[in-house]
Write a protein that holds these residues in place. Structure first.
Motif, PDB file in Angstrom:
ATOM      1  N   ALA A  80       1.053  -1.040   0.071  1.00 30.42           N
ATOM      2  CA  ALA A  80       0.020   0.142   0.058  1.00 30.42           C
ATOM      3  C   ALA A  80       1.039   1.356   0.063  1.00 30.42           C
ATOM      4  O   ALA A  80       0.789   2.042   0.985  1.00 30.42           O
ATOM      5  N   PRO A  81       1.663   1.657  -0.983  1.00 29.97           N
ATOM      6  CA  PRO A  81       2.229   2.536  -1.124  1.00 29.97           C
ATOM      7  C   PRO A  81       1.912   4.089  -0.896  1.00 29.97           C
ATOM      8  O   PRO A  81       2.406   4.857  -0.473  1.00 29.97           O
ATOM      9  N   LYS A  82       0.542   4.097  -1.229  1.00 28.44           N
ATOM     10  CA  LYS A  82      -0.119   5.510  -1.396  1.00 28.44           C
ATOM     11  C   LYS A  82      -0.384   5.686   0.005  1.00 28.44           C
ATOM     12  O   LYS A  82      -0.602   6.825   0.349  1.00 28.44           O
ATOM     13  N   LEU A  83      -0.160   4.958   1.146  1.00 23.18           N
ATOM     14  CA  LEU A  83      -0.458   5.264   2.672  1.00 23.18           C
ATOM     15  C   LEU A  83       1.074   5.887   3.010  1.00 23.18           C
ATOM     16  O   LEU A  83       0.540   6.936   4.068  1.00 23.18           O
ATOM     17  N   LEU A  84       2.018   6.035   2.375  1.00 17.12           N
ATOM     18  CA  LEU A  84       3.289   6.509   2.919  1.00 17.12           C
ATOM     19  C   LEU A  84       3.089   8.055   3.156  1.00 17.12           C
ATOM     20  O   LEU A  84       3.714   8.605   4.206  1.00 17.12           O
ATOM     21  N   PRO A  85       2.723   8.696   2.179  1.00 12.99           N
ATOM     22  CA  PRO A  85       2.786  10.145   2.134  1.00 12.99           C
ATOM     23  C   PRO A  85       1.799  10.704   3.277  1.00 12.99           C
ATOM     24  O   PRO A  85       1.983  11.674   3.993  1.00 12.99           O
ATOM     25  N   TYR A  86       0.689  10.086   3.584  1.00 13.47           N
ATOM     26  CA  TYR A  86      -0.301  10.286   4.621  1.00 13.47           C
ATOM     27  C   TYR A  86       0.459   9.856   6.075  1.00 13.47           C
ATOM     28  O   TYR A  86      -0.040  10.482   6.972  1.00 13.47           O
ATOM     29  N   ILE A  87       1.224   8.892   6.017  1.00 13.54           N
ATOM     30  CA  ILE A  87       1.920   8.585   7.485  1.00 13.54           C
ATOM     31  C   ILE A  87       2.906   9.767   7.546  1.00 13.54           C
ATOM     32  O   ILE A  87       3.182  10.350   8.683  1.00 13.54           O
ATOM     33  N   LYS A  88       3.481  10.290   6.748  1.00 15.18           N
ATOM     34  CA  LYS A  88       4.482  11.394   6.668  1.00 15.18           C
ATOM     35  C   LYS A  88       3.790  12.536   7.318  1.00 15.18           C
ATOM     36  O   LYS A  88       4.100  13.302   8.043  1.00 15.18           O
ATOM     37  N   MET A  89       2.649  12.699   6.459  1.00 20.25           N
ATOM     38  CA  MET A  89       1.781  13.940   7.007  1.00 20.25           C
ATOM     39  C   MET A  89       1.246  13.829   8.318  1.00 20.25           C
ATOM     40  O   MET A  89       1.581  14.782   9.271  1.00 20.25           O
ATOM     41  N   TYR A  90       0.916  12.568   8.747  1.00 20.52           N
ATOM     42  CA  TYR A  90       0.384  12.501  10.182  1.00 20.52           C
ATOM     43  C   TYR A  90       1.518  12.872  11.119  1.00 20.52           C
ATOM     44  O   TYR A  90       1.590  13.441  12.261  1.00 20.52           O
ATOM     45  N   VAL A  91       2.833  12.177  10.826  1.00 16.62           N
ATOM     46  CA  VAL A  91       3.912  12.400  11.686  1.00 16.62           C
ATOM     47  C   VAL A  91       4.509  13.816  11.838  1.00 16.62           C
ATOM     48  O   VAL A  91       4.731  14.415  12.902  1.00 16.62           O
ATOM     49  N   ASP A  92       4.349  14.346  10.537  1.00 18.45           N
ATOM     50  CA  ASP A  92       4.803  16.044  10.628  1.00 18.45           C
ATOM     51  C   ASP A  92       3.752  16.580  11.613  1.00 18.45           C
ATOM     52  O   ASP A  92       4.277  17.773  12.380  1.00 18.45           O
ATOM     53  N   GLU A  93       2.596  16.417  11.586  1.00 18.82           N
ATOM     54  CA  GLU A  93       1.674  16.999  12.396  1.00 18.82           C
ATOM     55  C   GLU A  93       1.675  16.820  13.769  1.00 18.82           C
ATOM     56  O   GLU A  93       1.561  17.566  14.690  1.00 18.82           O
ATOM     57  N   HIS A  94       1.551  15.474  14.101  1.00 16.11           N
ATOM     58  CA  HIS A  94       1.492  15.318  15.369  1.00 16.11           C
ATOM     59  C   HIS A  94       2.932  14.962  16.269  1.00 16.11           C
ATOM     60  O   HIS A  94       3.057  15.122  17.354  1.00 16.11           O
ATOM     61  N   GLY A  95       4.005  14.294  15.426  1.00 16.49           N
ATOM     62  CA  GLY A  95       5.166  14.191  15.827  1.00 16.49           C
ATOM     63  C   GLY A  95       5.435  13.346  17.225  1.00 16.49           C
ATOM     64  O   GLY A  95       6.310  13.700  17.920  1.00 16.49           O
ATOM     65  N   ASN A  96       4.810  12.339  17.552  1.00 15.53           N
ATOM     66  CA  ASN A  96       4.925  11.488  18.483  1.00 15.53           C
ATOM     67  C   ASN A  96       5.844  10.252  18.318  1.00 15.53           C
ATOM     68  O   ASN A  96       5.894   9.540  16.963  1.00 15.53           O
TER      69      ASN A  96
END
Length: 100
Positions: A80-96
């Protein structure tokens, strides 16, 4: 019978200081078994082997991250490579640390 692996300590340390951890290696060496054991009770496990889960991750990655909230263990993420940019955005926003 579970065999304790040398990498357990390393993975636990990295998970505490990194936002995302990717474990790769040859087939059938125990990556999933190791990670599921370390994640017991503390992390949601989801596998892309499940066609319904993979379909959601590929067609609606944002909705996937709403449904499966971190901390999250995603098995077979290469499906599911399309998931990777969304994980990046999530991490950039939440940073846990240890979210993924």
């Amino acid at each position: 019978m579970y065999i304790k692996r040398y990498l357990e300590t390393t993975i636990e340390k990295l998970s505490g200081c990194c936002k995302v951890l990717l474990v790769t290696g040859p087939r059938q060496v125990g990556k999933t078994t190791l990670l599921r054991r370390l994640a017991e009770g503390n992390r949601t496990y989801v596998t892309m082997d499940d066609i319904n889960v993979r379909s959601l991750a590929m067609t609606e990655p944002g909705l996937f991250l709403q449904r499966y909230k971190p901390p999250l263990l995603i098995d077979e993420i290469q499906m599911a490579p399309k998931l990777l940019p969304y994980i990046k955005m999530y991490v950039d926003e939440h940073g846990n640390n240890g979210d993924f």
